[in-house]
Design an enzyme around this catalytic site. Structure first.
Site, PDB file in Angstrom:
ATOM      1  N   ASP A  30     -43.405  -3.286 -54.271  1.00  0.00           N
ATOM      2  CA  ASP A  30     -42.828  -3.046 -52.831  1.00  0.00           C
ATOM      3  C   ASP A  30     -42.907  -1.605 -52.527  1.00  0.00           C
ATOM      4  O   ASP A  30     -42.413  -0.648 -53.272  1.00  0.00           O
ATOM      5  CB  ASP A  30     -41.143  -3.573 -52.678  1.00  0.00           C
ATOM      6  CG  ASP A  30     -40.886  -3.767 -51.060  1.00  0.00           C
ATOM      7  OD1 ASP A  30     -40.824  -4.890 -50.675  1.00  0.00           O
ATOM      8  OD2 ASP A  30     -40.865  -2.547 -50.428  1.00  0.00           O
ATOM      9  N   ASN A  87     -36.575 -13.906 -48.239  1.00  0.00           N
ATOM     10  CA  ASN A  87     -35.986 -13.862 -46.795  1.00  0.00           C
ATOM     11  C   ASN A  87     -36.839 -14.869 -45.932  1.00  0.00           C
ATOM     12  O   ASN A  87     -38.066 -14.629 -45.881  1.00  0.00           O
ATOM     13  CB  ASN A  87     -36.221 -12.170 -46.361  1.00  0.00           C
ATOM     14  CG  ASN A  87     -35.521 -11.235 -47.181  1.00  0.00           C
ATOM     15  OD1 ASN A  87     -34.515 -11.760 -47.565  1.00  0.00           O
ATOM     16  ND2 ASN A  87     -35.966  -9.946 -47.302  1.00  0.00           N
ATOM     17  N   GLN A  94     -36.838 -11.701 -42.353  1.00  0.00           N
ATOM     18  CA  GLN A  94     -38.242 -11.805 -43.067  1.00  0.00           C
ATOM     19  C   GLN A  94     -39.226 -10.835 -42.001  1.00  0.00           C
ATOM     20  O   GLN A  94     -38.892 -11.117 -40.545  1.00  0.00           O
ATOM     21  CB  GLN A  94     -38.757 -13.059 -42.764  1.00  0.00           C
ATOM     22  CG  GLN A  94     -40.272 -13.213 -43.363  1.00  0.00           C
ATOM     23  CD  GLN A  94     -40.611 -14.494 -43.228  1.00  0.00           C
ATOM     24  OE1 GLN A  94     -40.138 -15.752 -42.785  1.00  0.00           O
ATOM     25  NE2 GLN A  94     -41.918 -14.849 -44.012  1.00  0.00           N
ATOM     26  N   HIS A 100     -43.366 -14.569 -49.428  1.00  0.00           N
ATOM     27  CA  HIS A 100     -43.354 -13.526 -50.235  1.00  0.00           C
ATOM     28  C   HIS A 100     -42.228 -13.462 -50.897  1.00  0.00           C
ATOM     29  O   HIS A 100     -40.965 -13.638 -50.365  1.00  0.00           O
ATOM     30  CB  HIS A 100     -43.682 -12.018 -49.716  1.00  0.00           C
ATOM     31  CG  HIS A 100     -42.961 -11.823 -48.868  1.00  0.00           C
ATOM     32  ND1 HIS A 100     -43.126 -12.067 -47.219  1.00  0.00           N
ATOM     33  CD2 HIS A 100     -41.728 -10.977 -48.595  1.00  0.00           C
ATOM     34  CE1 HIS A 100     -42.165 -11.566 -46.620  1.00  0.00           C
ATOM     35  NE2 HIS A 100     -41.409 -10.785 -47.427  1.00  0.00           N
TER      36      HIS A 100
END
Ligand code: 5GP
Length: 114
Positions: A30, A87, A94, A100
């Site tokens: 990330d 999420n 999200q 994901h």
């Protein structure tokens, strides 16, 4: 379906720090890590969100979940543990319409989450 940032990362049109790839999933770090280890795992078969799983192939969903587990293993997280977050939708915060999983680890995580 919308062509998202993660579609472009999967097609290698946008660079990402890829940590794992197999026939079913791609995993990359990330860009705004929330823990010492923060990796996103996307299925190569695209679903925009969890609602798609109601009509998805159990084989493909299962392969995705196995891929998430394989990524955590490859990151060395099996012994100490980790958190998996998906999420979902507006209230779930999200921001990218491509399923994901967030794998978070490398420290003791707080609970409950916000
Ligand atoms: P969401 O909020 O949809 O559950 O998660 C999207 C994640 O994508 C966020 O944690 C965000 O930091 C991450 N992200 C956004 N843009 C990029 C990018 O360009 N590259 C990478 N590797 N991650 C990104």
């Amino acid at each position: 379906m919308e062509d998202t940032l993660f579609d472009k990362i999967l097609r290698k049109e946008i660079s990402a720090d890829i940590v794992y790839e197999d026939d079913w999933v791609l995993a990359f770090r990330d860009i705004h890590p929330q823990a010492p280890i923060h990796v996103l795992v996307i299925p190569k078969k695209k679903w925009a969100g969890f609602q798609a799983f109601q009509s998805a192939s159990p084989e493909e969903v299962g392969r995705y979940i196995q891929g998430v587990s394989a990524v955590a293993h490859a990151l060395g997280l099996d012994e100490n543990g980790y958190r998996i977050v998906w999420n979902q939708g507006r209230d779930g915060q999200q921001t990218v319409a491509y399923v994901h999983a967030h794998i978070l680890g490398g420290r003791s995580l707080h609970w409950p989450p916000g």
